[in-house]
Design a protein around this motif. Structure first.
Motif, PDB file in Angstrom:
ATOM      1  N   MET A 210      14.666 -33.525  92.867  1.00  0.00           N
ATOM      2  CA  MET A 210      16.028 -33.615  93.372  1.00  0.00           C
ATOM      3  C   MET A 210      16.153 -32.776  94.634  1.00  0.00           C
ATOM      4  O   MET A 210      15.411 -31.811  94.841  1.00  0.00           O
ATOM      5  CB  MET A 210      17.058 -33.197  92.326  1.00  0.00           C
ATOM      6  CG  MET A 210      17.016 -31.759  91.880  1.00  0.00           C
ATOM      7  SD  MET A 210      18.223 -31.495  90.534  1.00  0.00           S
ATOM      8  CE  MET A 210      18.042 -29.708  90.319  1.00  0.00           C
ATOM      9  N   SER A 211      17.091 -33.188  95.489  1.00  0.00           N
ATOM     10  CA  SER A 211      17.419 -32.443  96.702  1.00  0.00           C
ATOM     11  C   SER A 211      18.921 -32.222  96.720  1.00  0.00           C
ATOM     12  O   SER A 211      19.688 -32.983  96.125  1.00  0.00           O
ATOM     13  CB  SER A 211      16.961 -33.198  97.948  1.00  0.00           C
ATOM     14  OG  SER A 211      17.601 -34.464  98.026  1.00  0.00           O
ATOM     15  N   TYR A 212      19.354 -31.178  97.419  1.00  0.00           N
ATOM     16  CA  TYR A 212      20.772 -30.855  97.442  1.00  0.00           C
ATOM     17  C   TYR A 212      21.192 -30.352  98.807  1.00  0.00           C
ATOM     18  O   TYR A 212      20.383 -29.860  99.602  1.00  0.00           O
ATOM     19  CB  TYR A 212      21.124 -29.818  96.367  1.00  0.00           C
ATOM     20  CG  TYR A 212      20.353 -28.524  96.474  1.00  0.00           C
ATOM     21  CD1 TYR A 212      20.772 -27.485  97.305  1.00  0.00           C
ATOM     22  CD2 TYR A 212      19.178 -28.334  95.741  1.00  0.00           C
ATOM     23  CE1 TYR A 212      20.062 -26.313  97.408  1.00  0.00           C
ATOM     24  CE2 TYR A 212      18.457 -27.152  95.830  1.00  0.00           C
ATOM     25  CZ  TYR A 212      18.900 -26.149  96.666  1.00  0.00           C
ATOM     26  OH  TYR A 212      18.179 -24.980  96.769  1.00  0.00           O
ATOM     27  N   ASP A 213      22.481 -30.482  99.078  1.00  0.00           N
ATOM     28  CA  ASP A 213      23.097 -29.986 100.302  1.00  0.00           C
ATOM     29  C   ASP A 213      24.515 -29.594  99.921  1.00  0.00           C
ATOM     30  O   ASP A 213      25.309 -30.436  99.496  1.00  0.00           O
ATOM     31  CB  ASP A 213      23.113 -31.077 101.368  1.00  0.00           C
ATOM     32  CG  ASP A 213      23.498 -30.544 102.747  1.00  0.00           C
ATOM     33  OD1 ASP A 213      24.082 -29.444 102.833  1.00  0.00           O
ATOM     34  OD2 ASP A 213      23.225 -31.244 103.740  1.00  0.00           O
ATOM     35  N   SER A 214      24.840 -28.296 100.028  1.00  0.00           N
ATOM     36  CA  SER A 214      26.140 -27.855  99.545  1.00  0.00           C
ATOM     37  C   SER A 214      26.743 -26.785 100.451  1.00  0.00           C
ATOM     38  O   SER A 214      26.039 -26.135 101.225  1.00  0.00           O
ATOM     39  CB  SER A 214      26.024 -27.316  98.124  1.00  0.00           C
ATOM     40  OG  SER A 214      25.435 -26.030  98.123  1.00  0.00           O
ATOM     41  N   LEU A 215      28.052 -26.614 100.317  1.00  0.00           N
ATOM     42  CA  LEU A 215      28.792 -25.541 100.961  1.00  0.00           C
ATOM     43  C   LEU A 215      29.428 -24.686  99.882  1.00  0.00           C
ATOM     44  O   LEU A 215      29.965 -25.203  98.897  1.00  0.00           O
ATOM     45  CB  LEU A 215      29.885 -26.104 101.880  1.00  0.00           C
ATOM     46  CG  LEU A 215      29.423 -26.851 103.123  1.00  0.00           C
ATOM     47  CD1 LEU A 215      30.634 -27.442 103.839  1.00  0.00           C
ATOM     48  CD2 LEU A 215      28.648 -25.943 104.064  1.00  0.00           C
ATOM     49  N   TRP A 216      29.344 -23.373 100.058  1.00  0.00           N
ATOM     50  CA  TRP A 216      29.948 -22.446  99.105  1.00  0.00           C
ATOM     51  C   TRP A 216      30.586 -21.327  99.911  1.00  0.00           C
ATOM     52  O   TRP A 216      29.893 -20.566 100.587  1.00  0.00           O
ATOM     53  CB  TRP A 216      28.871 -21.892  98.174  1.00  0.00           C
ATOM     54  CG  TRP A 216      29.380 -21.232  96.937  1.00  0.00           C
ATOM     55  CD1 TRP A 216      30.650 -20.794  96.683  1.00  0.00           C
ATOM     56  CD2 TRP A 216      28.618 -20.946  95.770  1.00  0.00           C
ATOM     57  NE1 TRP A 216      30.732 -20.249  95.433  1.00  0.00           N
ATOM     58  CE2 TRP A 216      29.490 -20.325  94.838  1.00  0.00           C
ATOM     59  CE3 TRP A 216      27.285 -21.129  95.409  1.00  0.00           C
ATOM     60  CZ2 TRP A 216      29.079 -19.895  93.598  1.00  0.00           C
ATOM     61  CZ3 TRP A 216      26.874 -20.707  94.165  1.00  0.00           C
ATOM     62  CH2 TRP A 216      27.760 -20.100  93.265  1.00  0.00           C
ATOM     63  N   ASP A 217      31.918 -21.256  99.882  1.00  0.00           N
ATOM     64  CA  ASP A 217      32.656 -20.308 100.725  1.00  0.00           C
ATOM     65  C   ASP A 217      32.286 -20.468 102.193  1.00  0.00           C
ATOM     66  O   ASP A 217      32.252 -19.500 102.953  1.00  0.00           O
ATOM     67  CB  ASP A 217      32.385 -18.864 100.292  1.00  0.00           C
ATOM     68  CG  ASP A 217      32.897 -18.585  98.893  1.00  0.00           C
ATOM     69  OD1 ASP A 217      33.924 -19.178  98.513  1.00  0.00           O
ATOM     70  OD2 ASP A 217      32.265 -17.777  98.189  1.00  0.00           O
ATOM     71  N   GLY A 218      31.981 -21.690 102.607  1.00  0.00           N
ATOM     72  CA  GLY A 218      31.636 -21.951 103.997  1.00  0.00           C
ATOM     73  C   GLY A 218      30.183 -21.742 104.336  1.00  0.00           C
ATOM     74  O   GLY A 218      29.749 -22.071 105.445  1.00  0.00           O
ATOM     75  N   ASN A 219      29.378 -21.194 103.411  1.00  0.00           N
ATOM     76  CA  ASN A 219      27.945 -21.005 103.634  1.00  0.00           C
ATOM     77  C   ASN A 219      27.184 -22.219 103.118  1.00  0.00           C
ATOM     78  O   ASN A 219      27.568 -22.830 102.119  1.00  0.00           O
ATOM     79  CB  ASN A 219      27.467 -19.742 102.929  1.00  0.00           C
ATOM     80  CG  ASN A 219      28.274 -18.527 103.353  1.00  0.00           C
ATOM     81  OD1 ASN A 219      28.708 -18.427 104.494  1.00  0.00           O
ATOM     82  ND2 ASN A 219      28.496 -17.617 102.423  1.00  0.00           N
ATOM     83  N   ARG A 220      26.087 -22.569 103.779  1.00  0.00           N
ATOM     84  CA  ARG A 220      25.374 -23.801 103.461  1.00  0.00           C
ATOM     85  C   ARG A 220      24.087 -23.508 102.693  1.00  0.00           C
ATOM     86  O   ARG A 220      23.351 -22.569 103.032  1.00  0.00           O
ATOM     87  CB  ARG A 220      25.044 -24.569 104.738  1.00  0.00           C
ATOM     88  CG  ARG A 220      24.531 -25.980 104.470  1.00  0.00           C
ATOM     89  CD  ARG A 220      24.348 -26.756 105.765  1.00  0.00           C
ATOM     90  NE  ARG A 220      23.996 -28.143 105.511  1.00  0.00           N
ATOM     91  CZ  ARG A 220      23.700 -29.023 106.460  1.00  0.00           C
ATOM     92  NH1 ARG A 220      23.724 -28.649 107.736  1.00  0.00           N
ATOM     93  NH2 ARG A 220      23.385 -30.266 106.147  1.00  0.00           N
TER      94      ARG A 220
END
Length: 331
Positions: A210-220
């Motif tokens: 699996m691969s992922y791309d996320s934002l958390w509090d504006g951080n990638r």
């Protein structure tokens, strides 16, 4: 006077080394406030990256987030130490409901987060609403032939919505290879403020990527992981809004034991060894006074950090504080 490092939730293990020796921070071997802040930021980078990677085992999830549910951050740890959300583990172990088994419950063979029930555990819950050990949240399931939706709640009474995950499946989800895409957003709980996507492919009951791309509090956060019956591997890249970054990688055996190495733009490097039960130890190096440091912890994430001057302070991987900005709070 002791201090407690609140480092954001983190997920398991390090490689032990002796605590002596001056770091590259000069002759001063005592940690400064800058050292503590940079150590906290480094650990938060690693924690959040590992949360996405899905390298944890059901036993480790159960140790930290098992029933009864842990309270929210700021209230204190639950009876099992959590919560410590493991979004990658949740998605990696996700399976569409089968006839007679519509929920994931506590059975890892059906994707559940916990181990088989013990003498003091409640029976498995095969309903559409259950408590999930990967996330430390309550989950409501709805689905049709090609869509699988999880709505999350902080509480069993469903008074505090916490977000959702929607996964799109092929119509024949009982044949391999099986690929599916997931989109999520969290509005409460320890994952509050995070949103992103996963693309997953299962090649058997025990192997996939699996691969992922996320934002958390504006951080990638971006990364990839793969697993088989023999073990798993993971890589992650974290980019903070302030321009700082972290590069992480790890390999693990099927029982969850393994090693991770992380480097970041602060000049820090960590080498951690994780035991199967989630305990571990390791060495943290960097340019600031007080380093290198040695960290050791038990299966609940509770332990100590030993600075270069020999000072020993309390340490806990699993507390999530504020927006994960690396704050160090004195005891």
């Amino acid at each position: 006077m002791k201090r407690l490092l609140w480092l954001g939730f983190c997920l398991t293990v390090l490689v032990g080394c002796g605590g002596g020796g001056a770091g590259t921070g000069g002759s001063d071997r005592s940690p400064t406030s800058q050292t503590r802040d940079n150590v906290a930021k480094t650990q938060t980078f690693i924690a959040r990256g590992m949360s996405h990677g899905g390298m944890q085992t059901p036993n480790q999830a159960d140790n930290i987030n098992g029933l009864p549910p842990a309270p929210m951050p700021g209230v204190g740890p639950g009876p099992n130490g959590g919560p410590a959300p493991m979004i990658g583990g949740f998605i990696r172990h996700m399976k569409p409901p089968m006839a007679g088994m519509r929920g994931r419950g506590d059975d890892p063979s059906n994707g559940g987060g916990g181990t088989d029930p013990g003498p003091g555990d409640p029976p498995p819950d095969w309903s559409d609403f259950y408590y999930d050990e990967w996330l430390g949240l309550w989950v409501q399931i709805t689905f049709d032939s090609t869509s699988y939706r999880n709505d999350f709640y902080v509480d069993e009474q469903k008074t505090q919505p916490a977000g959702f995950i929607v996964s799109t499946w092929p119509e024949r989800w009982d044949q391999y290879p099986l690929s599916y895409a997931s989109e999520y957003e969290f509005t409460a709980g320890t994952l509050a403020g995070s949103r992103g996507t996963y693309v997953s492919t299962m090649t058997s009951d025990f192997a996939g990527t699996m691969s992922y791309d996320s934002l958390w509090d504006g951080n990638r956060y971006r990364g990839e992981s793969s697993w088989s019956a023999e073990g798993s591997s993971w890589t992650n890249r974290s980019d903070d809004r302030d321009g700082s970054w972290s590069s992480d990688r790890g390999t693990f055996s099927a029982n969850g034991a393994g090693t991770t190495v992380s480097e970041n733009s602060l000049g820090y490097m960590t080498r951690y060894t994780w035991n199967a039960d989630g305990s571990g130890d390791g060495r943290l190096e960097g340019p600031d006074p007080g380093l290198p440091a040695v960290i050791r912890w038990n299966e609940f994430g509770q332990g100590t950090i030993t600075w270069a001057n020999g000072t020993v302070e309390e340490f806990n991987w699993w507390f999530f504080v504020g927006n994960g900005d690396g704050t160090v709070k004195p005891e």
